[in-house]
Design a protein around this motif. Structure first.
Motif, PDB file in Angstrom:
ATOM      1  N   TYR A  44      51.236  20.700  34.158  1.00  0.00           N
ATOM      2  CA  TYR A  44      50.224  21.677  33.659  1.00  0.00           C
ATOM      3  C   TYR A  44      50.381  23.043  34.439  1.00  0.00           C
ATOM      4  N   ASN A  98      51.784  26.734  33.123  1.00  0.00           N
ATOM      5  CA  ASN A  98      50.761  27.767  32.888  1.00  0.00           C
ATOM      6  C   ASN A  98      50.758  28.901  34.368  1.00  0.00           C
ATOM      7  N   GLU A 148      37.480  30.402  29.911  1.00  0.00           N
ATOM      8  CA  GLU A 148      38.709  30.405  29.523  1.00  0.00           C
ATOM      9  C   GLU A 148      39.269  28.970  30.094  1.00  0.00           C
ATOM     10  N   GLY A 202      37.300  26.453  30.925  1.00  0.00           N
ATOM     11  CA  GLY A 202      36.712  25.452  29.775  1.00  0.00           C
ATOM     12  C   GLY A 202      35.435  25.151  30.325  1.00  0.00           C
ATOM     13  N   LYS A 243      41.251  26.747  38.703  1.00  0.00           N
ATOM     14  CA  LYS A 243      42.602  26.093  37.948  1.00  0.00           C
ATOM     15  C   LYS A 243      42.623  24.621  38.345  1.00  0.00           C
ATOM     16  N   GLU A 282      40.405  23.401  35.714  1.00  0.00           N
ATOM     17  CA  GLU A 282      41.042  23.607  34.329  1.00  0.00           C
ATOM     18  C   GLU A 282      42.072  22.361  34.220  1.00  0.00           C
ATOM     19  N   ALA A 283      42.833  22.339  35.237  1.00  0.00           N
ATOM     20  CA  ALA A 283      44.110  21.433  35.005  1.00  0.00           C
ATOM     21  C   ALA A 283      43.407  19.994  34.791  1.00  0.00           C
ATOM     22  N   LEU A 338      40.441  19.155  33.634  1.00  0.00           N
ATOM     23  CA  LEU A 338      39.969  19.052  32.260  1.00  0.00           C
ATOM     24  C   LEU A 338      40.879  18.777  31.228  1.00  0.00           C
ATOM     25  N   LYS A 339      41.835  19.636  31.103  1.00  0.00           N
ATOM     26  CA  LYS A 339      43.117  19.704  30.226  1.00  0.00           C
ATOM     27  C   LYS A 339      43.914  18.444  30.421  1.00  0.00           C
ATOM     28  N   SER A 340      44.138  17.918  31.418  1.00  0.00           N
ATOM     29  CA  SER A 340      44.840  16.661  31.636  1.00  0.00           C
ATOM     30  C   SER A 340      43.834  15.247  31.220  1.00  0.00           C
TER      31      SER A 340
END
Lengths: 452, 452
Positions: free
Chosen positions: B6, B10, B50, B52, B128, B131-132, B134-136
């Motif tokens: 990720y 990004n 952005e 999250g 970040k 974010e990572a 969360l998104k993972s």
């Protein structure tokens, strides 16, 4: 028309002429003012010609040019060389001036401007005294004028100019109006000047500004170190601790100390005038002795680290100070300068780099009071100020005076007309009109006496 | 996509986003940058959304606004409060920067800009990492973010904000990325921070700048006096001489001193890196001890008199210094501040006026290494840096950390990713890209561990 009437009849023109000089910001310390130096020299040459000299010229030196002018009245008459300087000190801090330093104005019986006293105003007294004596038929001496453009920065190039122009500058005595009197009511003539040595000390610690949290405690802080070195130079009795610093200091005789004690002075009034609660100086000496016959050590400027608004924490890389010593008779400035540099380099700890740069310097000077020209000056002051002037040593320095004696073999009489309240080198420099006019009268009288 | 993938996928966007923050000159110490503070807070709020978070808002305080954001994943999960600051230090001296401090660029594997590390860069690692995670699908904690705009000036208004928003800020642990590691190869977690006290000392002598020839020797020079006072505050063994200064200093146990001695360190390499020939600090302590467990006294800035080019002689009216002490556990900054002011006012000679103004201050902080969140952080570093991090006390100060404990009752884990070479608070601040990306990985791992 007698001399006094001549002054009154011409005073409007005198002030116009003086103002034209004061408007030129001839600050020798700032290279950016180079053009103003030449402009000021040119204006002086014009004014000297108008005053009646036979010739006036601008002559180059290795630094700023000098203005040289001369008037010969009689080949057998004695010759007087008048020395002055057309450069002025910087004007910072500008915000403390009540009027523009380079737009002179008359308020409260005084002329206000940078240079109103030091030394455009005082040199102007000499030139107008000469003019009045000449136009009134009283001038019995030949007169030469030498106006330089670097006195405030140690007269660079002027010693060489003197060596190369000994004949041109030959005279029986040198007159200088660039000192102060005790008071308007207590006229005095300066018979001694202190010498000067000046250095810049730069202390470098780390190679960049460091975070004072991360590094603080483990790395010597150059400001702390600089403060310690400066602190150690004087002790609690106000004495300078540098080994051998006092070795050559003239031990002033009891007689001279007694004479100095006669100068009207009050420590309380002195302290009040400068706004301090009490005075501090070398133990065992009076205020007048401390400023006249004893050497000093002063920090003129210091800077380092974060100096803007707020509270930035930093362990700075560098700290710098400008420091100076006033010297007294027999102390040679070059010897003292070397002593100082050796000392600082010796005490510098090895965890910082210390660089000491000698700046300008000069010797002290003593004028004997049995000199015929001194006696003439004494009579001239007595006439103009209606009181016999005291002979006093003063604390300031005009290094070139000692050089004149060494190179030209000529003694100087310091016919100064300044006052402490004239604030020379400070904001709101000024000159009292009353003293200004009496000064011109004294110069006229000097020519009458000395020409006899 | 795992966390590492990720980051790689990004990273271009990450740097674009970070650069948009670094371009805003949010210097809290300068009132003229007020507008930049708000702009920076707004940009952070956008970036948090952005990343999250459920909501992000700008909330007023009595000083600069804070950015508050939160993400709830599960009402029963533990809550982490991430604290950071969006303000940066001043950038002077500007001429030492190799590139514009507010136009970030990547050179030699590093990001160069004011704030690249402290603390926009480090806060960005947290955001970040969040974010990572969360998104993972790895985020098992609720997360709150609090970004303030005054850390570099003592966090004005933030204590009051905490007192008024205790529920909003409630959490099980506070994470802060605003400290440094021992080295890239020696990851470490800071377990102690020093406190801070900061003062401005102003010494006034005569009511105006005086001629150093006329007055020199008879009037105390405020720069000389300031230097003497500063010199006297530390002795030749590097100890602070203010009575009772060390009274409350924590005597660190032999065990902890032994642990500190295990940190890889070479005095020679340390001295060489900052360009000094040798180190200096308190006698009886090692370099690491001097910067971690002992208090300090540093002059951060000093100024007075003539500081421009040339050699103006002057006896100045005023001299000023900004000075600070780093404090250690049990030393209360308010008590130390008062001790200092009383001491300076007591030693001030009566021939000058001395004014001491307290500036910002803060307490020290200690994090216990048996805290569950500390253990989670330890595992996270071990995974990201492939080495177990050392637990070390460091010399910097983040005063608000002690206030969090006092007001919110919450302990902080200092997950810092800085390096000494990042030159925070100095010209050419930077951040290594390799460490930046490993930092994001460590934050992801923290969430995985702490959520268990």
């Amino acid at each position: 028309m007698n001399a006094k009437e001549y002054i009154t009849a011409n005073s409007d023109r005198f002030y116009r002429e003086l103002f034209s000089l004061l408007r030129i910001p001839s600050i020798s310390d700032k290279p950016s003012h180079k053009g103003d130096m030449l402009a000021c020299a040119k204006r002086w040459a014009e004014l000297l010609l108008e005053a009646g000299v036979d010739k006036a010229e601008i002559m180059p030196t290795s630094a700023n040019p000098v203005v040289f002018a001369s008037k010969t009245v009689n080949d057998n008459a004695p010759t007087v060389l008048v020395y002055g300087h057309y450069d002025v000190m910087p004007v910072e801090p500008l915000e403390l001036w009540k009027s523009d330093p380079f737009e002179p104005e008359i308020r409260d019986g005084r002329i206000w401007a940078r240079g109103a006293d030091d030394d455009k105003g005082q040199s102007f007294i000499q030139v107008k005294g000469f003019e009045a004596a000449l136009k009134s038929g009283l001038l019995q001496c030949n007169v030469k004028f030498l106006l330089e453009g670097g006195e405030e920065i140690g007269s660079p190039g002027l010693e060489d100019f003197c060596r190369e122009n000994k004949d041109l500058l030959k005279s029986d005595v040198i007159l200088v109006s660039d000192t102060s009197m005790v008071a308007k009511e207590t006229p005095s003539i300066t018979t001694g000047l202190r010498g000067l040595a000046y250095w810049e000390i730069e202390v470098t610690g780390p190679n960049r500004d460091l975070h004072s949290g991360i590094f603080g405690g483990a790395v010597a802080n150059p400001i702390n170190i600089l403060c310690k070195m400066i602190a150690d130079i004087t002790d609690k009795d106000g004495r300078i601790t540098i080994p051998h610093f006092y070795d050559d200091v003239e031990e002033v005789s009891t007689i001279e100390r007694e004479m100095l004690a006669e100068v009207p002075h009050s420590d309380e009034a002195y302290a009040e005038a400068i706004g301090v609660k009490s005075l501090f100086g070398e133990k065992g000496y009076t205020t007048l002795e401390r400023t006249a016959i004893r050497p000093t050590f002063d920090v003129c400027g210091i800077w380092g680290g974060y100096t803007a608004e707020g509270s930035k924490t930093v362990l700075p890389s560098k700290a710098t100070a400008k420091v100076s010593s006033r010297l007294v008779p027999h102390q040679q400035h070059e010897k003292i300068s070397k002593l100082f540099i050796d000392y600082i380099e010796r005490i510098a700890p090895d965890y910082v780099k210390v660089k000491v740069t000698p700046m300008h310097g000069g010797e002290s000077y003593v004028c004997p009071i049995d000199l015929p020209a001194y006696k003439a000056a004494e009579k001239a002051y007595t006439k103009a100020f209606e009181k016999k002037p005291l002979a006093v040593r003063r604390g300031g320095s005009i290094p070139i005076i000692a050089s004149f004696e060494k190179i030209l073999g000529t003694k100087t009489v310091l016919m100064g007309f300044g006052l402490e309240s004239n604030a020379i080198h400070s904001p709101n420099e000024n000159h009292q009109i009353e003293v200004f006019e009496k000064g011109i009268e004294a110069v006229i009288e000097f020519y009458r006496e000395f020409g006899k």
